[in-house]
Design a protein around this motif. Structure first.
Motif, PDB file in Angstrom:
ATOM      1  N   LYS A 108      36.013   1.156 151.454  1.00  0.00           N
ATOM      2  CA  LYS A 108      36.861   1.966 150.954  1.00  0.00           C
ATOM      3  C   LYS A 108      37.381   3.489 150.997  1.00  0.00           C
ATOM      4  O   LYS A 108      36.936   4.422 150.214  1.00  0.00           O
ATOM      5  N   TYR A 109      38.655   3.814 151.962  1.00  0.00           N
ATOM      6  CA  TYR A 109      39.091   4.851 151.358  1.00  0.00           C
ATOM      7  C   TYR A 109      40.589   5.500 149.971  1.00  0.00           C
ATOM      8  O   TYR A 109      40.968   4.410 150.158  1.00  0.00           O
ATOM      9  N   LYS A 110      40.085   5.636 149.312  1.00  0.00           N
ATOM     10  CA  LYS A 110      41.063   5.534 147.630  1.00  0.00           C
ATOM     11  C   LYS A 110      42.010   5.429 147.678  1.00  0.00           C
ATOM     12  O   LYS A 110      42.833   5.017 147.625  1.00  0.00           O
ATOM     13  N   ARG A 111      42.911   6.735 148.373  1.00  0.00           N
ATOM     14  CA  ARG A 111      43.585   7.248 148.874  1.00  0.00           C
ATOM     15  C   ARG A 111      44.982   5.996 149.407  1.00  0.00           C
ATOM     16  O   ARG A 111      45.933   5.780 149.384  1.00  0.00           O
ATOM     17  N   GLU A 112      44.015   5.743 150.568  1.00  0.00           N
ATOM     18  CA  GLU A 112      44.427   4.819 151.182  1.00  0.00           C
ATOM     19  C   GLU A 112      44.710   3.643 150.504  1.00  0.00           C
ATOM     20  O   GLU A 112      45.732   2.728 151.248  1.00  0.00           O
ATOM     21  N   MET A 113      43.790   2.830 149.896  1.00  0.00           N
ATOM     22  CA  MET A 113      43.295   2.140 149.200  1.00  0.00           C
ATOM     23  C   MET A 113      44.811   1.900 148.537  1.00  0.00           C
ATOM     24  O   MET A 113      45.143   1.056 148.232  1.00  0.00           O
ATOM     25  N   ASP A 114      44.791   2.380 147.835  1.00  0.00           N
ATOM     26  CA  ASP A 114      46.045   2.951 146.249  1.00  0.00           C
ATOM     27  C   ASP A 114      47.406   2.806 147.157  1.00  0.00           C
ATOM     28  O   ASP A 114      48.601   2.287 147.357  1.00  0.00           O
ATOM     29  N   MET A 115      47.436   3.339 148.166  1.00  0.00           N
ATOM     30  CA  MET A 115      48.816   3.632 149.401  1.00  0.00           C
ATOM     31  C   MET A 115      48.940   1.724 150.204  1.00  0.00           C
ATOM     32  O   MET A 115      49.868   1.672 149.759  1.00  0.00           O
ATOM     33  N   LEU A 116      47.906   0.347 149.866  1.00  0.00           N
ATOM     34  CA  LEU A 116      48.032   0.393 150.235  1.00  0.00           C
ATOM     35  C   LEU A 116      48.389  -1.494 149.456  1.00  0.00           C
ATOM     36  O   LEU A 116      49.257  -1.595 149.229  1.00  0.00           O
ATOM     37  N   LEU A 117      47.521  -0.779 148.447  1.00  0.00           N
ATOM     38  CA  LEU A 117      47.434  -2.161 146.875  1.00  0.00           C
ATOM     39  C   LEU A 117      49.025  -1.915 146.574  1.00  0.00           C
ATOM     40  O   LEU A 117      49.248  -2.883 145.773  1.00  0.00           O
ATOM     41  N   SER A 118      49.479  -0.473 146.367  1.00  0.00           N
ATOM     42  CA  SER A 118      50.690  -0.136 145.598  1.00  0.00           C
ATOM     43  C   SER A 118      51.552  -1.415 145.923  1.00  0.00           C
ATOM     44  O   SER A 118      53.137  -1.198 146.111  1.00  0.00           O
ATOM     45  N   THR A 119      51.828  -1.562 147.676  1.00  0.00           N
ATOM     46  CA  THR A 119      52.720  -2.443 148.113  1.00  0.00           C
ATOM     47  C   THR A 119      52.867  -4.065 147.406  1.00  0.00           C
ATOM     48  O   THR A 119      53.936  -4.188 147.757  1.00  0.00           O
ATOM     49  N   GLY A 120      52.029  -4.413 146.832  1.00  0.00           N
ATOM     50  CA  GLY A 120      51.537  -5.795 146.306  1.00  0.00           C
ATOM     51  C   GLY A 120      53.080  -5.666 145.187  1.00  0.00           C
ATOM     52  O   GLY A 120      53.876  -7.341 145.156  1.00  0.00           O
ATOM     53  N   GLU A 121      53.086  -4.693 144.354  1.00  0.00           N
ATOM     54  CA  GLU A 121      53.893  -4.504 143.035  1.00  0.00           C
ATOM     55  C   GLU A 121      55.512  -4.335 143.772  1.00  0.00           C
ATOM     56  O   GLU A 121      56.363  -4.922 143.240  1.00  0.00           O
ATOM     57  N   GLN A 122      55.468  -3.841 144.482  1.00  0.00           N
ATOM     58  CA  GLN A 122      57.158  -3.316 145.166  1.00  0.00           C
ATOM     59  C   GLN A 122      57.821  -4.712 146.326  1.00  0.00           C
ATOM     60  O   GLN A 122      58.762  -4.939 145.827  1.00  0.00           O
ATOM     61  N   VAL A 123      56.460  -5.356 146.284  1.00  0.00           N
ATOM     62  CA  VAL A 123      56.945  -6.861 146.515  1.00  0.00           C
ATOM     63  C   VAL A 123      57.596  -7.863 145.194  1.00  0.00           C
ATOM     64  O   VAL A 123      58.646  -7.745 145.492  1.00  0.00           O
ATOM     65  N   SER A 124      56.499  -7.660 145.190  1.00  0.00           N
ATOM     66  CA  SER A 124      56.987  -8.156 143.244  1.00  0.00           C
ATOM     67  C   SER A 124      58.476  -8.110 142.864  1.00  0.00           C
ATOM     68  O   SER A 124      59.158  -8.664 141.902  1.00  0.00           O
ATOM     69  N   ILE A 125      58.931  -6.856 142.400  1.00  0.00           N
ATOM     70  CA  ILE A 125      59.987  -5.669 141.388  1.00  0.00           C
ATOM     71  C   ILE A 125      60.988  -6.540 142.945  1.00  0.00           C
ATOM     72  O   ILE A 125      61.595  -6.314 142.030  1.00  0.00           O
ATOM     73  N   ALA A 126      60.618  -6.819 144.385  1.00  0.00           N
ATOM     74  CA  ALA A 126      61.901  -6.544 144.482  1.00  0.00           C
ATOM     75  C   ALA A 126      62.132  -8.321 144.703  1.00  0.00           C
ATOM     76  O   ALA A 126      63.804  -8.689 144.661  1.00  0.00           O
ATOM     77  N   LEU A 127      61.173  -9.487 145.026  1.00  0.00           N
ATOM     78  CA  LEU A 127      61.855  -9.880 144.716  1.00  0.00           C
ATOM     79  C   LEU A 127      62.716 -10.513 143.813  1.00  0.00           C
ATOM     80  O   LEU A 127      63.200 -11.474 143.460  1.00  0.00           O
ATOM     81  N   LEU A 128      61.752 -10.749 142.536  1.00  0.00           N
ATOM     82  CA  LEU A 128      62.407 -10.627 141.275  1.00  0.00           C
ATOM     83  C   LEU A 128      63.519 -10.444 140.714  1.00  0.00           C
ATOM     84  O   LEU A 128      64.414 -10.415 139.491  1.00  0.00           O
ATOM     85  N   THR A 129      64.031  -8.999 141.386  1.00  0.00           N
ATOM     86  CA  THR A 129      65.275  -8.623 140.751  1.00  0.00           C
ATOM     87  C   THR A 129      66.115  -9.387 142.280  1.00  0.00           C
ATOM     88  O   THR A 129      67.509  -9.285 141.519  1.00  0.00           O
ATOM     89  N   MET A 130      65.560  -9.781 142.788  1.00  0.00           N
ATOM     90  CA  MET A 130      66.571 -10.448 143.796  1.00  0.00           C
ATOM     91  C   MET A 130      66.999 -12.261 143.014  1.00  0.00           C
ATOM     92  O   MET A 130      68.186 -12.487 142.822  1.00  0.00           O
ATOM     93  N   ALA A 131      65.965 -12.903 142.174  1.00  0.00           N
ATOM     94  CA  ALA A 131      65.940 -13.640 141.511  1.00  0.00           C
ATOM     95  C   ALA A 131      66.853 -13.369 140.750  1.00  0.00           C
ATOM     96  O   ALA A 131      67.976 -13.743 139.983  1.00  0.00           O
TER      97      ALA A 131
END
Lengths: 412, 412
Positions: free
Chosen positions: B61-84
């Motif tokens: 588990k490369y921590k920097r790249e895990m952060d890069m990867l996992l932070s996309t999860g919330e980015q998807v949520s904020i976009a969809l909630l804002t659209m709603a």
């Protein structure tokens, strides 16, 4: 030590196995002594899945939020590819568009790159790191995440190559390069070693599809040497660059074609100064892309014919009907099930008779030409869909494209 | 006009339907006259799916790249909630952690928030926009995407509430608030209207799980009023705030418990200054969390007992074996299938006899106490797993927790 930019599309990073294969390609290039910047798209169907989610949440597409949503796709790819590189012992680091310094217009969904701040990328390259940069995205001056629209990753790759003065920008695809024509249609089609930017623009716009025209335009403007090559087979691809003046250069480089074309004719327009302008502005406002346009005057009246993609026919007919009162034309006719076949080559401009040879070939095959359009480096004809394959094969033979290609393979 | 921060977890935004429900909750708050900042987690199982992808690509588990990867999860949520929100006519805008000005340590995977630059959020709030901010993530001074680790979205919400001096930080969950104990174990358990920060820290650490202890700690330090409430039912939740001095305050607020506890005893250690230090430093280095520690001296030798989660037993035994030569103990014993039951309440400090009453209740039920630990606001006991439910019910009855809760409902 030169810099090489490598671009990998969504299919190339579509699974963990493919990501590892891409990592191997990058490491090979690094071991050849290059500094490497990899630009990647979103994995396989990720973008489609995100668009589907957005559709479930809202009927309206809010462009800023779509950019926020879709830009996560490449961010996932860069993280995973960097993990794969590091797991193979390569020192690598991922960068989002904004981290890579890709500055764009303040425009969502289809922003253009305005500038690339290269300091961060350069300092990582100096540390010996491989950079993995998210394609298709950037940041506006206001700190907004933007996307570049279709072909965005190709454009990112070429723009970074320009900004870093890279030796070459390698565009990896699932074909070996640019062909004289589509090998699925003409079995003797062969790979070209070199095409000029201008030729590639004609090929790209006419549907060859290996690299986006915006990226070619960018490469042309900034003199970036581009190579289109296979990510599956280790063979030389097609180089896209400045046209070199060479004697005995082949006049025609290749044949492009496009299916599902419809010819629309607006008959009996009064001859006015703004008639053409009204027709084509209205269509442009509806998002209809008009390709070939022919105007001719018959008995104090004007007829206009133009070609469109068949999918735009309905919009076109509605638009014309809406403008009928203003335009005062007599009637609209259309002919579906057509296609466009074009020959492309920089040598054409100094070789008269190329178009004539093309028409001769078509005539010998009994194929009627419905529309013609020419530029300095291409001749396009609109013919019936059913005669397309016969036409492309005959032209390919007639201009001896397969023979020329074989020669160039032998001298490679 | 006051500011309200609302936090929605992954389950609350787990589907397009739920996202629309969350949008309605936000709009209701806005219509009540509040400026609203919504903080959201990644949708449902998104984080698990991303972790699975990473596992497929790399064992490490490369921590920097895990952060890069996992932070996309919330980015998807904020976009969809804002659209709603926008599709319902609300003026809203999504912000990633870095766009919201969340500045963290330069540490990947578990960074702490150091500062929040509020200018961008404030200017959007002044424009009347609802803000939708990605939880769990921030940016380091070097421009790196960082994540805050477990409970990160709770912490983001509380930190934003502190920085914006919000009236309240509403933590939406799938329960109605904080209960006197787990209603699945004690059917008469009832919702508390108020708990102090200190009490909540004990509840949270002991497994009540509605809000992360880090977020409670943050709220305590910055005096943020927090409310834990249901996203499904529109009823008042539990307020977490400063302890107020009230007469007749209930001594015990509630009962927390934790299953799968193992008691480990290291017998016959020589009495040295650094014995304890060596044992617990070694365990900490292995990532073993030790809870209750008891030391006692028998015949010139020292015995140490401590409780751990049963899942850490193997690591614990291996670590002790590795250190045996240095520690020179006689033997290691352990007892599995235990649990910890604790009573929590700020009033305890000024009420002697609370612990005694708890022991009496357990004794009357015939339950043997294996370990005891006390603080100013809690008493913890380790007992057998099989007696847990009986113990919790008896203590709940003995301290009349269900009666007290009913009173407070009546006066509401």
């Amino acid at each position: 030590m030169g810099i090489v930019v490598q671009k990998f599309g969504g299919t190339s990073v579509g699974s963990p196995e493919r990501i590892h294969h891409v990592a191997d390609l990058i490491i090979n290039e690094y071991k050849r002594g290059s500094k490497v910047v990899a630009v990647v798209s979103a994995m396989g169907h990720t973008t489609d899945e995100l668009v589907h989610l957005a559709n479930c949440v809202s009927e309206v597409k809010y462009k800023r939020e779509m950019d926020m949503l879709l830009s996560t796709g490449e961010q996932v790819s860069i993280a995973l590819l960097t993990m794969a590189l590091k797991s193979k012992g390569m020192d690598a680091i991922s960068l989002t568009g904004w981290q890579a310094g890709i500055e764009t217009e303040s425009f969502h969904g289809n922003a253009r790159i305005e500038n690339i701040r290269t300091d961060r990328m350069k300092s990582y390259l100096d540390e010996g790191k491989v950079l993995v940069v998210a394609g298709f995205q950037g940041m506006s001056a206001e700190g907004e995440i933007t996307t570049l629209g279709r072909g965005g990753s190709d454009t990112t790759a070429v723009a970074i190559a320009a900004a870093l003065e890279a030796d070459v920008c390698d565009i990896y695809t699932d074909v070996q390069g640019v062909y004289t024509t589509d090998p699925r249609v003409v079995s003797t089609a062969s790979k070209l070693d070199f095409v000029s930017y201008e030729e590639m623009l004609e090929f790209a716009n006419l549907g060859a599809g290996v690299i986006h025209p915006r990226a070619v335009e960018f490469a042309k403007n900034y003199h970036v040497k581009v190579s289109v090559r296979s990510s599956m087979e280790s063979v030389p691809g097609t180089v896209i660059g400045e046209e070199e003046v060479v004697e005995n250069q082949s006049v025609v480089k290749g044949i492009a074609f496009e299916e599902d074309v419809t010819k629309v004719t607006v008959k009996g327009l009064p001859i006015t100064v703004d008639g053409l302008s009204v027709v084509f502005s209205s269509l442009a406002n509806k998002g209809v892309n008009v390709d070939i346009i022919i105007q001719h005057i018959v008995q104090e009246k004007m007829n206009i014919s133009f070609s469109i993609k068949t999918e735009d026919l309905q919009d076109t007919l509605v638009t014309l009907e809406d403008e009928k009162h203003q335009l005062q034309f007599d009637s609209v006719q259309y002919e579906k099930d057509l296609c466009k076949v074009s020959i492309v080559g920089s040598g054409m401009v100094s070789n008269p008779g190329v178009a004539a040879l093309m028409f001769n070939i078509l005539a010998e095959e009994g194929i009627l030409v419905k529309m013609v359009s020419t530029s300095e480096i291409k001749v396009s004809t609109v013919i019936t869909q059913e005669s397309m394959k016969k036409a492309v094969c005959a032209i390919h033979d007639g201009f001896r494209l397969e023979a020329k290609a074989k020669d160039s393979v032998e001298t490679m």
